[in-house]
Structure formats: structure tokens, C-alpha cells
Design a protein around this motif. Structure first.
Motif, mmCIF file in Angstrom:
data_model
loop_
_atom_site.group_PDB
_atom_site.id
_atom_site.type_symbol
_atom_site.label_atom_id
_atom_site.label_comp_id
_atom_site.label_asym_id
_atom_site.label_seq_id
_atom_site.Cartn_x
_atom_site.Cartn_y
_atom_site.Cartn_z
ATOM 1 N N PHE A 252 -14.675 -141.875 38.690
ATOM 2 C CA PHE A 252 -13.489 -141.305 38.053
ATOM 3 C C PHE A 252 -13.867 -140.029 37.309
ATOM 4 C CE2 PHE A 252 -10.112 -140.828 34.980
ATOM 5 C CZ PHE A 252 -8.984 -141.328 35.594
ATOM 6 N N ALA A 253 -14.931 -140.096 36.509
ATOM 7 C CA ALA A 253 -15.369 -138.916 35.765
ATOM 8 C C ALA A 253 -15.805 -137.800 36.718
ATOM 9 C CB ALA A 253 -16.501 -139.288 34.817
ATOM 10 N N SER A 254 -16.433 -138.174 37.831
ATOM 11 C CA SER A 254 -16.872 -137.163 38.798
ATOM 12 C C SER A 254 -15.696 -136.456 39.441
ATOM 13 C CB SER A 254 -17.744 -137.810 39.875
ATOM 14 O OG SER A 254 -18.941 -138.323 39.324
ATOM 15 N N VAL A 255 -14.651 -137.210 39.777
ATOM 16 C CA VAL A 255 -13.454 -136.596 40.362
ATOM 17 C C VAL A 255 -12.815 -135.648 39.364
ATOM 18 C CG1 VAL A 255 -11.096 -137.057 41.151
ATOM 19 C CG2 VAL A 255 -12.997 -138.426 42.030
ATOM 20 N N LEU A 256 -12.737 -136.067 38.107
ATOM 21 C CA LEU A 256 -12.163 -135.185 37.092
ATOM 22 C C LEU A 256 -12.988 -133.915 36.945
ATOM 23 C CD1 LEU A 256 -11.093 -137.670 34.256
ATOM 24 C CD2 LEU A 256 -9.689 -136.683 36.069
ATOM 25 N N GLU A 257 -14.311 -134.062 37.024
ATOM 26 C CA GLU A 257 -15.173 -132.880 36.895
ATOM 27 C C GLU A 257 -14.938 -131.892 38.035
ATOM 28 O OE1 GLU A 257 -19.925 -131.702 36.649
ATOM 29 O OE2 GLU A 257 -19.308 -133.799 36.717
ATOM 30 N N THR A 258 -14.743 -132.406 39.237
ATOM 31 C CA THR A 258 -14.556 -131.507 40.380
ATOM 32 C C THR A 258 -13.187 -130.842 40.370
ATOM 33 O OG1 THR A 258 -13.715 -133.282 41.816
ATOM 34 C CG2 THR A 258 -16.080 -132.895 41.819
ATOM 35 N N THR A 259 -12.199 -131.462 39.741
ATOM 36 C CA THR A 259 -10.841 -130.910 39.789
ATOM 37 C C THR A 259 -10.471 -130.083 38.573
ATOM 38 O OG1 THR A 259 -9.994 -133.021 38.935
ATOM 39 C CG2 THR A 259 -9.956 -132.705 41.324
ATOM 40 N N LEU A 260 -11.044 -130.394 37.391
ATOM 41 C CA LEU A 260 -10.647 -129.626 36.201
ATOM 42 C C LEU A 260 -11.781 -129.379 35.221
ATOM 43 C CD1 LEU A 260 -9.958 -131.670 33.432
ATOM 44 C CD2 LEU A 260 -8.573 -132.646 35.231
ATOM 45 N N SER A 261 -12.966 -129.810 35.537
ATOM 46 C CA SER A 261 -14.133 -129.661 34.670
ATOM 47 C C SER A 261 -13.994 -130.522 33.425
ATOM 48 C CB SER A 261 -14.372 -128.205 34.279
ATOM 49 O OG SER A 261 -15.540 -128.079 33.492
ATOM 50 N N CYS A 262 -12.984 -130.236 32.602
ATOM 51 C CA CYS A 262 -12.704 -131.063 31.436
ATOM 52 C C CYS A 262 -11.323 -130.688 30.912
ATOM 53 C CB CYS A 262 -13.754 -130.870 30.343
ATOM 54 S SG CYS A 262 -13.849 -129.183 29.696
ATOM 55 N N VAL A 263 -10.711 -131.608 30.222
ATOM 56 C CA VAL A 263 -9.457 -131.316 29.535
ATOM 57 C C VAL A 263 -9.765 -130.418 28.339
ATOM 58 C CG1 VAL A 263 -7.520 -132.315 28.247
ATOM 59 C CG2 VAL A 263 -8.415 -133.484 30.275
ATOM 60 N N SER A 264 -8.889 -129.476 28.064
ATOM 61 C CA SER A 264 -9.084 -128.521 26.972
ATOM 62 C C SER A 264 -9.487 -129.215 25.676
ATOM 63 C CB SER A 264 -7.785 -127.745 26.745
ATOM 64 O OG SER A 264 -7.762 -127.148 25.472
ATOM 65 N N SER A 265 -10.539 -128.698 25.046
ATOM 66 C CA SER A 265 -10.979 -129.247 23.766
ATOM 67 C C SER A 265 -9.909 -129.087 22.694
ATOM 68 C CB SER A 265 -12.280 -128.575 23.329
ATOM 69 O OG SER A 265 -12.090 -127.172 23.161
ATOM 70 N N VAL A 266 -9.123 -128.024 22.798
ATOM 71 C CA VAL A 266 -8.078 -127.776 21.811
ATOM 72 C C VAL A 266 -6.969 -128.823 21.916
ATOM 73 C CG1 VAL A 266 -6.304 -126.133 21.080
ATOM 74 C CG2 VAL A 266 -8.583 -125.313 21.706
ATOM 75 N N THR A 267 -6.539 -129.107 23.142
ATOM 76 C CA THR A 267 -5.472 -130.108 23.295
ATOM 77 C C THR A 267 -5.991 -131.509 23.009
ATOM 78 O OG1 THR A 267 -5.851 -130.234 25.689
ATOM 79 C CG2 THR A 267 -4.163 -128.711 24.914
ATOM 80 N N GLN A 268 -7.275 -131.748 23.253
ATOM 81 C CA GLN A 268 -7.834 -133.054 22.878
ATOM 82 C C GLN A 268 -7.863 -133.221 21.358
ATOM 83 O OE1 GLN A 268 -10.999 -135.062 25.131
ATOM 84 N NE2 GLN A 268 -11.215 -133.183 26.332
ATOM 85 N N ALA A 269 -8.119 -132.135 20.643
ATOM 86 C CA ALA A 269 -8.076 -132.199 19.176
ATOM 87 C C ALA A 269 -6.660 -132.512 18.704
ATOM 88 C CB ALA A 269 -8.572 -130.884 18.581
ATOM 89 N N ALA A 270 -5.687 -131.929 19.387
ATOM 90 C CA ALA A 270 -4.296 -132.236 19.054
ATOM 91 C C ALA A 270 -3.987 -133.703 19.337
ATOM 92 C CB ALA A 270 -3.364 -131.331 19.858
ATOM 93 N N ALA A 271 -4.478 -134.210 20.474
ATOM 94 C CA ALA A 271 -4.253 -135.617 20.808
ATOM 95 C C ALA A 271 -4.900 -136.546 19.791
ATOM 96 C CB ALA A 271 -4.798 -135.899 22.213
ATOM 97 N N LEU A 272 -6.079 -136.159 19.308
ATOM 98 C CA LEU A 272 -6.744 -136.966 18.285
ATOM 99 C C LEU A 272 -5.894 -137.034 17.019
ATOM 100 C CD1 LEU A 272 -9.259 -138.502 17.297
ATOM 101 C CD2 LEU A 272 -10.217 -136.289 16.592
ATOM 102 N N ALA A 273 -5.319 -135.904 16.624
ATOM 103 C CA ALA A 273 -4.447 -135.901 15.447
ATOM 104 C C ALA A 273 -3.213 -136.756 15.681
ATOM 105 C CB ALA A 273 -4.046 -134.464 15.109
ATOM 106 N N ALA A 274 -2.720 -136.741 16.917
ATOM 107 C CA ALA A 274 -1.528 -137.534 17.224
ATOM 108 C C ALA A 274 -1.793 -139.023 17.082
ATOM 109 C CB ALA A 274 -1.061 -137.214 18.650
ATOM 110 N N ILE A 275 -2.906 -139.480 17.642
ATOM 111 C CA ILE A 275 -3.145 -140.921 17.704
ATOM 112 C C ILE A 275 -3.675 -141.488 16.389
ATOM 113 C CG2 ILE A 275 -5.534 -140.933 18.538
ATOM 114 C CD1 ILE A 275 -4.584 -143.005 20.652
ATOM 115 N N THR A 276 -4.292 -140.632 15.575
ATOM 116 C CA THR A 276 -4.843 -141.102 14.301
ATOM 117 C C THR A 276 -3.949 -140.779 13.114
ATOM 118 O OG1 THR A 276 -6.123 -139.057 14.017
ATOM 119 C CG2 THR A 276 -7.214 -140.910 15.125
ATOM 120 N N GLY A 277 -2.955 -139.916 13.318
ATOM 121 C CA GLY A 277 -2.102 -139.488 12.219
ATOM 122 C C GLY A 277 -0.898 -140.383 12.022
#
Length: 392
Positions: A252-277
Motif C-alpha cells: 500500500f505504501a509503495s503504491v502511494l509512493e509511486t503515485t504521489l510520493s507523499c501527501v502534502s506535509s502542510v495538509t497533514q498538519a491541518a488534518a492533525l489539528a482537525a483530529i486533535t482539536g
């Protein structure tokens, strides 16, 4: 002339996007009730977290997702569903669509079959076809409240079946599967070593019944897919997450790496604030969706329509007259000033229905229902609408 590969050429265009494009290009204002786009802004503390993160770093991060976010997801799912998860079992993706696409591509290929509900979000079929697999449909009948018959699912299983997709609360129907049925589907899959892909992106938009929590029944044969998009009004941020069997975590991680490298660190920070806030705005949005559901259902029932009450998500299936063409109806309604999605965009079992999104403002929903009812009266429930060229 260049030609696409045969499997890519079979992927159909989205019937929802056809209406979206027409509504956006219309010369006069159109009430937008065709797409699942929350009309609420992303909560301010989430936006601020993204700004703060962008000022610090915008570098690559782990393909499976930032560990701090994945650990927060583990805590959230433990509190909500009692799941005791380890880091390899939780992966962050480019929205839920990225997760479903990756899962199908991992387990299914040419000659394989993927069981998909009908009606359903059209991307399931599109993703199966893109993987070279064959989509096989199990019906969600209007007369059964758009709920599946588990015996029918079992009858469709073959030695080539690699995955069963379930979706509760459901898009486009708003139906919520009983937990006992979810458990039965999981048991069928486990007995045959088949993956259940459980789309649970509307898990926080639930009015009646219980969340699917399919992974709670079998962690070796279930991938439960979630998203920040609907829960936190973050559709454009493109962050989803999944609980997946450990046997699939590395590919699963390998497929994600080949298609998008990684999800934006900025939007992941936003998601972290969403789930913990604070979660009060999630509850407020859910209350608003319930109010809008009751508003639309009440107006349609007052007009004499036999309308079921969706138990979750923010969609409502509206019946047309038997024999009406839902695509032609949707095209014509755009000219009348209201955009609704045709049932035909979601499969073969709701050809005489339109899907209304309840993610719009109350005033737009009320006005859109009135426009629909006036149109319905003038067209005998859509029977008089030309079967082609309605929006030309």
C-alpha cells in the motif's frame, strides 16, 4: 494517432461531473445541489495550523503519512471504535479516493472481479476498470431502502473475486447498513480470503443506526477507509486515512509512493489539528445536515412524494416517474436553475431517481425543492423531458 490502453479506454466519464460542469458554466445562477461539497468553511484552527506548518517546512514526508498524524488517528479510532492499532496498520492517503484506488490496484488485476454496490459512488467502478479488473454489481434496491441483501452478495462471489466494496453511510443513498449485515459480509470475505473495502468516510455524519466499524470484525480481511473531507469540511485539502491489514501495509505504501510520493506535509498538519482539536464544529455541522434532511424530506412528502429518510451522509434520493430518464431530467433541471445528480451516474438500479446533496444552505435546499416540484408538475415527473439535448 495515440490511443489509450484498452483498460484505460473502458473507464467512463462521471455523470456527476457532467452536471457540475454545466452548472458552473451556466449563464444564469444555478442552485448547486448536485455535489457533496459542504458549504461550511474549514474551521479556523485547522487553517491556522496549515499556515504555521507552511512557515516551518514544506519538505517531503513519509509516503505512508507523518507518524504524528498516524498516531493521532490511532488514538481517535481507539476511542471511537475500540480498535487497538499499530502504526503499520494506519496509512494516510490523497483523500479517500487515493486509498480506494490503491487498495483495488493491490488486490485486483486483469481477470479478477471486484464486487461493487449499485447505486454507488462511480469511482469504485472506474478504479476497478483502471486496474484491469471486472466490476460486478450487487443491487441496492429502492424498495429495500437501498440496503444490500447479503445472500445476493454471496451468490455473486466467484473464485475470481478479490474484493467486496461496502459503503455505510452510503453515497448516493444515505442508507446505513445494520452492523449485523456488515459482520456477515466480512465473514463471507474472510472465509474466502477476500478483501472487504469498507468506505466509511461519512462515519461522523450519522443520524440513525451504528457506524460500520468493519475493521472491528476482522483486521486481516478488512480495509476501512476514512476521510477528513466531509467530517471537517476539508474537501479541497485532500487527506484521507485507512486501517488496512498488515499484509497489505508495505505494498500500500509503495503504491502511494509511486503515485504521489507523499501527501502534502502542510495538509497533514491541518488534518492533525482537525483530529486533535475541538470537535464542536463537527457536531454543529451534523446537526445542520439533519435539519436540512428533515426540511427536504418534509417538503417533498407534503407534495405527495414517497421519500425515504436517509439515516446518514448528506444525500437524498428523489424518485421520478417510472420510465423517466434521470440524466435528461438533470440536464433539463440545470436550465431551470437547480443542479441535481442523475441516478444513472451511480449505476443501473436508480435510473428513475435524482440525488440531492444536503450539503448546501437551507435556503438553497428549500428553493431547489420548490423548483424541482414545479418542474415535476410540468413534465409529469420527468416523462415529458426529451431524452437527449435537454441542456443544449
Amino acid at each position: 494517432m495515440l490511443k489509450p490502453a484498452p483498460h484505460a479506454a473502458t473507464v467512463p466519464a462521471s455523470g456527476i461531473r457532467e452536471i457540475v460542469d454545466l452548472a458552473m458554466q451556466a449563464a444564469t445562477p444555478v442552485r448547486r445541489l448536485e455535489i457533496g461539497e459542504p458549504d461550511f468553511p474549514t474551521p479556523a484552527h485547522i487553517v491556522e495550523a496549515a499556515f504555521d506548518a507552511a512557515r516551518v517546512s514544506t519538505s517531503y514526508v513519509q509516503s505512508a503519512g507523518m507518524p504524528v498524524l498516524r498516531n493521532a488517528i490511532i488514538e481517535r479510532l481507539g476511542e471511537r471504535y475500540g480498535l487497538d492499532l499499530a502504526l503499520p496498520e494506519v496509512v494516510v492517503s490523497q483523500g479517500a479516493v487515493g486509498a480506494v484506488s490503491a487498495l483495488i490496484s493491490i488486490v485486483a488485476g486483469p481477470g479478477d472481479e471486484v464486487l461493487i454496490p449499485d447505486p454507488a459512488w462511480p469511482n469504485y467502478e472506474m478504479q476497478a476498470l483502471l486496474a484491469g479488473a471486472t466490476p460486478t454489481f450487487y443491487p441496492l434496491r429502492p424498495e429495500a431502502g437501498f440496503l444490500p441483501d447479503v445472500a445476493e452478495i454471496e451468490a455473486l462471489l466467484t473464485p475470481r473475486t478479490r474484493a467486496i466494496v461496502i459503503n455505510s453511510p452510503g453515497n448516493p443513498t444515505g442508507a446505513v447498513m445494520p452492523r449485523s449485515d456488515v459482520e456477515r459480509v466480512v465473514a463471507l470475505a474472510a472465509a474466502r480470503d477476500i478483501l472487504v473495502i469498507s468506505d466509511e468516510v461519512y462515519d461522523e455524519i450519522l443520524f440513525d443506526g451504528e457506524p460500520a466499524n468493519a475493521a472491528g470484525f476482522d483486521r486481516d480481511h478488512v480495509a476501512s477507509v476514512f476521510s477528513f473531507s466531509k467530517t471537517y469540511a476539508m474537501t479541497g485539502w485532500r487527506v484521507g486515512y485507512s486501517v488496512i491489514p498488515r499484509s497489505l501495509s508495505a505494498p500500500f505504501a509503495s503504491v502511494l509512493e509511486t503515485t504521489l510520493s507523499c501527501v502534502s506535509s502542510v495538509t497533514q498538519a491541518a488534518a492533525l489539528a482537525a483530529i486533535t482539536g475541538p470537535q464542536d464544529q463537527v457536531a454543529a455541522m451534523r446537526t445542520a445536515y439533519r435539519r436540512r434532511r428533515d426540511l427536504a424530506v418534509g417538503l417533498l412528502r407534503e407534495a405527495g412524494l414517497d421519500i425515504g429518510t436517509p439515516a446518514g451522509a448528506f444525500y437524498l434520493m428523489i424518485p421520478l416517474a417510472d420510465g423517466a430518464d434521470s440524466r435528461a431530467a438533470a440536464l433539463d433541471l440545470v436550465r431551470q436553475g437547480v443542479a441535481l445528480a442523475p441516478g444513472s451516474a451511480f449505476g443501473a438500479n436508480a435510473p428513475h431517481h435524482l440525488r440531492m446533496s444536503l450539503a448546501a444552505h437551507d435556503d438553497d435546499i428549500a428553493a431547489g425543492v420548490r423548483t424541482f416540484l414545479d418542474w415535476r408538475a410540468a413534465t409529469d415527473g420527468g416523462l415529458r423531458v426529451a431524452r437527449a439535448g435537454s441542456a443544449g
